[in-house]
Design an enzyme around this catalytic site. Structure first.
Site, PDB file in Angstrom:
ATOM      1  N   LYS A   1      17.485   7.177 162.833  1.00  0.00           N
ATOM      2  CA  LYS A   1      16.656   7.287 164.052  1.00  0.00           C
ATOM      3  C   LYS A   1      16.769   5.990 164.848  1.00  0.00           C
ATOM      4  O   LYS A   1      17.134   4.941 164.302  1.00  0.00           O
ATOM      5  CB  LYS A   1      15.180   7.526 163.723  1.00  0.00           C
ATOM      6  CG  LYS A   1      14.503   6.479 162.799  1.00  0.00           C
ATOM      7  CD  LYS A   1      13.889   5.261 163.477  1.00  0.00           C
ATOM      8  CE  LYS A   1      13.226   4.281 162.498  1.00  0.00           C
ATOM      9  NZ  LYS A   1      12.948   2.966 162.981  1.00  0.00           N
TER      10      LYS A   1
ATOM     11  N   ASP B   1       7.829   5.548 157.957  1.00  0.00           N
ATOM     12  CA  ASP B   1       8.791   6.289 158.786  1.00  0.00           C
ATOM     13  C   ASP B   1       9.139   7.672 158.213  1.00  0.00           C
ATOM     14  O   ASP B   1       9.788   8.472 158.882  1.00  0.00           O
ATOM     15  CB  ASP B   1      10.104   5.491 158.906  1.00  0.00           C
ATOM     16  CG  ASP B   1      10.047   4.420 159.998  1.00  0.00           C
ATOM     17  OD1 ASP B   1       9.153   4.502 160.857  1.00  0.00           O
ATOM     18  OD2 ASP B   1      10.897   3.518 159.977  1.00  0.00           O
TER      19      ASP B   1
HETATM   20  C1  LIG Z   1       9.384  -0.557 162.234  1.00  0.00           C
HETATM   21  C2  LIG Z   1       9.364   0.929 161.931  1.00  0.00           C
HETATM   22  O1  LIG Z   1      10.535   1.281 161.196  1.00  0.00           O
HETATM   23  C3  LIG Z   1       9.391   1.691 163.235  1.00  0.00           C
HETATM   24  O2  LIG Z   1       9.795   3.007 163.101  1.00  0.00           O
HETATM   25  C4  LIG Z   1       8.144   1.334 161.118  1.00  0.00           C
HETATM   26  O3  LIG Z   1       6.956   1.016 161.800  1.00  0.00           O
HETATM   27  C5  LIG Z   1       8.152   0.710 159.729  1.00  0.00           C
HETATM   28  O4  LIG Z   1       8.325   1.748 158.846  1.00  0.00           O
HETATM   29  P1  LIG Z   1       8.738   1.524 157.320  1.00  0.00           P
HETATM   30  O5  LIG Z   1       9.875   0.561 157.224  1.00  0.00           O
HETATM   31  O6  LIG Z   1       8.868   2.886 156.738  1.00  0.00           O
HETATM   32  O7  LIG Z   1       7.450   0.790 156.791  1.00  0.00           O
HETATM   33  P2  LIG Z   1       6.818   0.710 155.325  1.00  0.00           P
HETATM   34  O8  LIG Z   1       7.910   0.590 154.323  1.00  0.00           O
HETATM   35  O9  LIG Z   1       5.802   1.785 155.173  1.00  0.00           O
HETATM   36  O10 LIG Z   1       6.023  -0.658 155.441  1.00  0.00           O
HETATM   37  C6  LIG Z   1       6.605  -1.924 155.290  1.00  0.00           C
HETATM   38  C7  LIG Z   1       5.652  -2.958 155.848  1.00  0.00           C
HETATM   39  O11 LIG Z   1       5.710  -2.954 157.281  1.00  0.00           O
HETATM   40  C8  LIG Z   1       4.427  -3.174 157.846  1.00  0.00           C
HETATM   41  N1  LIG Z   1       4.046  -2.022 158.682  1.00  0.00           N
HETATM   42  C9  LIG Z   1       4.717  -0.837 158.588  1.00  0.00           C
HETATM   43  C10 LIG Z   1       4.378   0.229 159.396  1.00  0.00           C
HETATM   44  C11 LIG Z   1       3.302   0.064 160.307  1.00  0.00           C
HETATM   45  N2  LIG Z   1       2.927   1.059 161.097  1.00  0.00           N
HETATM   46  N3  LIG Z   1       2.635  -1.119 160.359  1.00  0.00           N
HETATM   47  C12 LIG Z   1       3.000  -2.167 159.573  1.00  0.00           C
HETATM   48  O12 LIG Z   1       2.412  -3.235 159.661  1.00  0.00           O
HETATM   49  C13 LIG Z   1       3.475  -3.411 156.676  1.00  0.00           C
HETATM   50  O13 LIG Z   1       3.417  -4.800 156.461  1.00  0.00           O
HETATM   51  C14 LIG Z   1       4.189  -2.743 155.507  1.00  0.00           C
HETATM   52  O14 LIG Z   1       3.849  -3.314 154.284  1.00  0.00           O
HETATM   53  N1  LIG Z   2      17.659   4.815 149.964  1.00  0.00           N
HETATM   54  C1  LIG Z   2      17.843   3.565 150.398  1.00  0.00           C
HETATM   55  N2  LIG Z   2      18.809   3.284 151.311  1.00  0.00           N
HETATM   56  C2  LIG Z   2      19.000   2.023 151.729  1.00  0.00           C
HETATM   57  N3  LIG Z   2      18.298   0.972 151.328  1.00  0.00           N
HETATM   58  C3  LIG Z   2      17.327   1.181 150.436  1.00  0.00           C
HETATM   59  C4  LIG Z   2      17.053   2.479 149.938  1.00  0.00           C
HETATM   60  N4  LIG Z   2      16.030   2.387 149.090  1.00  0.00           N
HETATM   61  C5  LIG Z   2      15.660   1.111 149.042  1.00  0.00           C
HETATM   62  N5  LIG Z   2      16.447   0.368 149.827  1.00  0.00           N
HETATM   63  C6  LIG Z   2      16.265  -1.085 150.033  1.00  0.00           C
HETATM   64  O1  LIG Z   2      15.445  -1.207 151.229  1.00  0.00           O
HETATM   65  C7  LIG Z   2      15.883  -2.275 152.059  1.00  0.00           C
HETATM   66  C8  LIG Z   2      16.328  -1.786 153.447  1.00  0.00           C
HETATM   67  O2  LIG Z   2      15.811  -0.549 153.720  1.00  0.00           O
HETATM   68  P1  LIG Z   2      16.347   0.491 154.806  1.00  0.00           P
HETATM   69  O3  LIG Z   2      17.761   0.855 154.592  1.00  0.00           O
HETATM   70  O4  LIG Z   2      15.407   1.611 154.851  1.00  0.00           O
HETATM   71  O5  LIG Z   2      16.408  -0.311 156.116  1.00  0.00           O
HETATM   72  P2  LIG Z   2      15.384  -0.656 157.224  1.00  0.00           P
HETATM   73  O6  LIG Z   2      16.258  -1.084 158.319  1.00  0.00           O
HETATM   74  O7  LIG Z   2      14.393  -1.619 156.664  1.00  0.00           O
HETATM   75  O8  LIG Z   2      14.669   0.666 157.677  1.00  0.00           O
HETATM   76  P3  LIG Z   2      13.529   0.760 158.800  1.00  0.00           P
HETATM   77  O9  LIG Z   2      14.139   1.439 159.943  1.00  0.00           O
HETATM   78  O10 LIG Z   2      12.497   1.603 158.121  1.00  0.00           O
HETATM   79  O11 LIG Z   2      13.054  -0.632 159.146  1.00  0.00           O
HETATM   80  C9  LIG Z   2      16.961  -2.934 151.245  1.00  0.00           C
HETATM   81  O12 LIG Z   2      16.310  -3.913 150.440  1.00  0.00           O
HETATM   82  C10 LIG Z   2      17.513  -1.858 150.339  1.00  0.00           C
HETATM   83  O13 LIG Z   2      18.110  -2.402 149.190  1.00  0.00           O
END
Ligand SMILES: C[C@](O)(CO)[C@H](O)COP(=O)(O)OP(=O)(O)OC[C@H]1O[C@@H](n2ccc(N)nc2=O)[C@H](O)[C@@H]1O
Ligand SMILES: Nc1ncnc2c1ncn2[C@@H]1O[C@H](COP(=O)(O)OP(=O)(O)OP(=O)(O)O)[C@@H](O)[C@H]1O
Length: 263
Positions: free
Chosen positions: A9, A143
């Protein structure tokens, strides 16, 4: 075995509307990226192996969003379907062809988790509704609900659990992902400490109604995404990659722009 696509996305816009504990309430337009997806499938494995994920991951199985989704799903099921799920994962591994870069703001891990939940629901005939799957997914990541519903475009609110379809044409994106491992919590923390300025309800309603193409014509990269400035502050090298006309997705590090309308 059937191949399931876990799409990436982009966040066309992402505005903070408030705080909820350590999380932030947002209003964001999510759009599915049709040209970028991981491929998941169940493949037969040795019964003695523990839960197995086959694919190129930099994290341990226990940290993988797919494993976390498995645990969340197990927890939510009654005894009989939980047994069927355990049985399925005794016999099969989840194979993932990883195309979506990690640490990219493209939702790769979340999309994998959502797709895994949908695969289990389908294969085991669990009969869980999209709302139920979204709530299970939300326990693993904010997400995930968007990817459960599978809309091309949606307004996402709350911390990620409110997903409302937005009817518009899917756009074709050009994306580049700087090799910077951005931490989402770190960027949100920087936002809260130095940039906290939630938008009001009137602006939310206006944004929710505006088509994605218009948003991208009218707003600059930092106006469209409240996390861009805090990410630049925390990761100074990001500035070297920024190109005029590109937008920032989620907490980064990816930038995108529209290529052309999809035929
Ligand atoms: C940045 C985005 O990817 C935009 O789509 C999302 O808001 C984040 O989604 P995500 O990576 O799935 O987030 P999560 O893995 O649930 O949360 C990781 C951390 O991001 C912060 N977090 C996330 C989502 C949100 N609405 N508010 C937050 O402050 C929190 O510190 C949380 O502990
Ligand atoms: N299924 C998975 N695919 C990729 N990375 C993963 C997965 N599960 C856990 N991870 C770990 O999560 C971190 C990155 O996550 P991800 O690939 O979801 O990227 P992101 O860019 O953080 O996603 P977002 O758009 O939610 O911010 C890395 O530390 C990776 O090792």
């Amino acid at each position: 075995m059937k191949l399931y696509k876990a799409y990436a996305k982009v966040n066309i816009f992402l505005k903070i509307t408030g705080a909820r504990g350590n999380y932030h309430e947002i209003i964001s337009r999510f759009m599915r990226v049709d040209s970028l997806y991981d491929e998941l499938s169940f493949v037969a494995k040795n019964r003695d192996d523990a839960f197995k994920i086959i694919g190129e991951f930099s994290c341990k199985t226990e940290q993988n969003t797919i494993y976390k989704a498995y645990i969340a799903l197990l927890d939510s099921l009654d005894e009989t379907p939980a047994k069927s799920l355990k049985n399925l994962m005794d016999k099969y591994a989840v194979e993932v062809k990883k195309n979506i870069p990690a640490f990219a703001g493209l939702g790769g891990g979340s999309s994998d988790a959502a797709t895994f939940l949908k695969m289990c629901n389908e294969v085991l005939d669990l009969g869980l509704s999209q709302n139920e799957l979204a709530l299970i997914g939300l326990k693993v990541g904010a997400d995930i609900p968007f990817f459960i519903y599978g809309y091309d475009s949606a307004n996402v609110g709350g911390i990620g659990e409110v997903v409302e379809e937005f009817k518009e044409e899917l756009l074709d994106f050009e994306i580049f992902t700087p090799k910077i491992e951005i931490s989402t919590p770190k960027v949100y923390r920087a936002y809260r400490e130095n940039f906290y300025n939630p938008i009001d309800g009137f602006k939310v309603e206006k944004l929710k109604k505006t088509p994605s193409l218009d948003i991208l014509k009218k707003m600059s990269a930092d106006e469209a995404n409240d996390l861009f400035k805090p990410a630049l502050q925390e990761y100074k090298e990001l500035k070297n990659y920024y190109k005029y006309g590109y937008y920032f997705s989620g907490s980064g590090s990816s930038f995108f722009r529209v290529k052309e309308r999809k035929q």
